[in-house]
Design a protein around this motif. Sequence first.
Motif, short mmCIF file in Angstrom:
data_model
loop_
_atom_site.label_atom_id
_atom_site.label_comp_id
_atom_site.label_asym_id
_atom_site.label_seq_id
_atom_site.Cartn_x
_atom_site.Cartn_y
_atom_site.Cartn_z
N LEU A 74 0.83 -1.21 0.00
CA LEU A 74 0.00 0.00 0.00
C LEU A 74 0.86 1.26 0.00
N ASN A 75 1.93 1.24 0.76
CA ASN A 75 2.81 2.40 0.83
C ASN A 75 3.58 2.63 -0.47
N ARG A 76 3.79 1.57 -1.24
CA ARG A 76 4.44 1.75 -2.54
C ARG A 76 3.54 2.47 -3.53
N ARG A 77 2.25 2.39 -3.31
CA ARG A 77 1.31 2.97 -4.26
C ARG A 77 0.68 4.28 -3.79
N SER A 78 0.69 4.51 -2.49
CA SER A 78 0.01 5.66 -1.92
C SER A 78 1.00 6.76 -1.54
N GLU A 79 0.57 8.00 -1.70
CA GLU A 79 1.40 9.12 -1.26
C GLU A 79 1.47 9.18 0.26
N LYS A 80 0.36 8.75 0.89
CA LYS A 80 0.35 8.70 2.34
C LYS A 80 1.05 7.44 2.80
N LYS A 81 1.79 7.51 3.87
CA LYS A 81 2.48 6.36 4.40
C LYS A 81 1.73 5.82 5.62
N TYR A 82 1.33 4.56 5.53
CA TYR A 82 0.52 3.93 6.57
C TYR A 82 1.39 3.11 7.52
N THR A 83 0.95 3.04 8.76
CA THR A 83 1.59 2.16 9.73
C THR A 83 0.96 0.77 9.62
N ILE A 84 1.62 -0.20 10.14
CA ILE A 84 1.10 -1.57 10.07
C ILE A 84 -0.19 -1.66 10.88
N PRO A 85 -1.28 -2.08 10.27
CA PRO A 85 -2.56 -2.16 10.99
C PRO A 85 -2.55 -3.27 12.03
N LYS A 86 -3.43 -3.12 13.01
CA LYS A 86 -3.48 -4.12 14.08
C LYS A 86 -4.22 -5.38 13.65
N TRP A 88 -7.06 -7.07 10.16
CA TRP A 88 -7.51 -6.92 8.77
C TRP A 88 -8.64 -5.91 8.63
N ILE A 89 -9.40 -5.69 9.68
CA ILE A 89 -10.44 -4.66 9.61
C ILE A 89 -9.81 -3.30 9.39
N GLU A 90 -8.77 -3.02 10.14
CA GLU A 90 -8.08 -1.75 9.98
C GLU A 90 -7.36 -1.69 8.63
N ALA A 91 -6.83 -2.83 8.18
CA ALA A 91 -6.14 -2.87 6.89
C ALA A 91 -7.09 -2.51 5.75
N PHE A 92 -8.29 -3.06 5.77
CA PHE A 92 -9.24 -2.73 4.71
C PHE A 92 -9.78 -1.31 4.83
N ASN A 93 -9.77 -0.76 6.02
CA ASN A 93 -10.10 0.66 6.16
C ASN A 93 -9.04 1.52 5.48
N TYR A 94 -7.77 1.12 5.63
CA TYR A 94 -6.69 1.81 4.92
C TYR A 94 -6.91 1.71 3.40
#
Length: 480
Positions: A74-86, A88-94
């Motif tokens: 996700l970080n390779r494609r997004s301008e925003k840099k995300y932290t590792i989600p806790k 999969w619910i949080e991951a899909f929100n990202y």
Amino acid sequence: MKKNNSIIGRNEECERLSRCLRSNSAQLVVVYGRRRVGKTYLINEFFENTFAFKLTGVYGQKRKEQLQNFTAELNRRSEKKYTIPKDWIEAFNYLREYMDGLDANNKQVVFLDELPWLDGKKSGFLSAFEYFWNDYASTKHNFIFVLCGSATSWMDEKITKNKGGLFNRQTCRLYLEPFCLHEVEEFLTSKEIYWSKYEIAECYMIMGGIPYYLNLLDSEESLHQNIDRLFFKKKGELWDEFEHLYNTLFTNSEYYVAVVEALSEKKGGLTRGEICDRVGISKGGDISKILKNLSLSGFVVVCDFYGRKKKESLYQLSDYFTLFYFKYIRGHYGKDEHFWSNSVDNASRKAWEGLTFERICKDHIKQIKSKLGISGVLSEEASWFVKSDDEKCITGAQIDLLIDRRDHVVSLCEMKYSLSEFDIDKAYDANLRNKISTFTKVTSCKKTIQLVMITTFGVKRNKYSGLVGTQVLLDDLFCE
């Protein structure tokens, strides 16, 4: 989108994917099939590796490591840099946040590959994806989500037959079959490998129509040299393929291996009860699940008895690589790096070729029916045999393939693999006549009986060849 010229075969699948691209609603595409059959390659090539997001599950990794891979992608494609989600619910929100920022006027393709490996024990992946799809992704007209996995039994149970949030949600389901002989020839030609149809058939007996295996062939080597290098040379590319194949597809793979080993020892196949007796598995739910999963994955086929109930069907091992492994690799690996080249005239190998050619014929019923001119005629394929019974004056007979046709004809197929025209002698002529008369007597079949000889180079004309009504040659099996 036109079909990519690098894609061999897969015409129907490419047309289905094209329709998904043309659709004005969100698409949930499910792609599954035997491991190594080319699922990932098809999706990558069709969409020209242009994805809004792509994630590939990794075998044996826990949820934490899978989420790390998700975040890195996700970080390779997004301008925003995300932290590792806790979770999969949080991951899909990202992912939802990221996709909200994409151009709504263009198709956005998300490819989730090796999905079963993402859904580890207690990972929560599937339920999180169900919510993400139903609450968000399914409402976006320009979204195409492609779900792909080699664990066919998991894909069937969790996705295509999902009774929860994904029930009846998929808009396109693609099950990839191995290549047929024509497609294998086309694939080899694309690699500048120009073998005779006889050599290609021998290659098919070993590798089947599995693109991954075929892609390992070297155009500068003969067929026999290739087989020696891939299977019999120490640490060759496919020396440990069997263990890897079954371990990555099935939980408790030792039971699956035991079943396919038992089937490999019986060319005609085994009933469900016979498998249980040989393997030592109870006749309850375990064997049903194993046989179902092996069938879904393309390793086992069900062959019906002519005129008998479905419950008496035979299970036959149909995966060429697995058959080859038990016949030759397991007992000969590492002993002779030129084993295949050195056994070209071996009598046992000739017998194996004859039996495996029967499997090829059964996998090319479409081509056989085309040659017979009955492509549009409904039919059922089965096997049949009867034991000798002196009291009933019955001589034993066996028919490995018959085509029971709706035009009131039963085609009894005899399959023979040879280096030249097949020569029917007096004894074989008597055997053929016995098969026809015994079949008619025992089954009380009122339909017209047609004897079909399926051979490599045809039947030699002599005083015993007159019984043969129709012939199908190896060349005919290469038709589209």
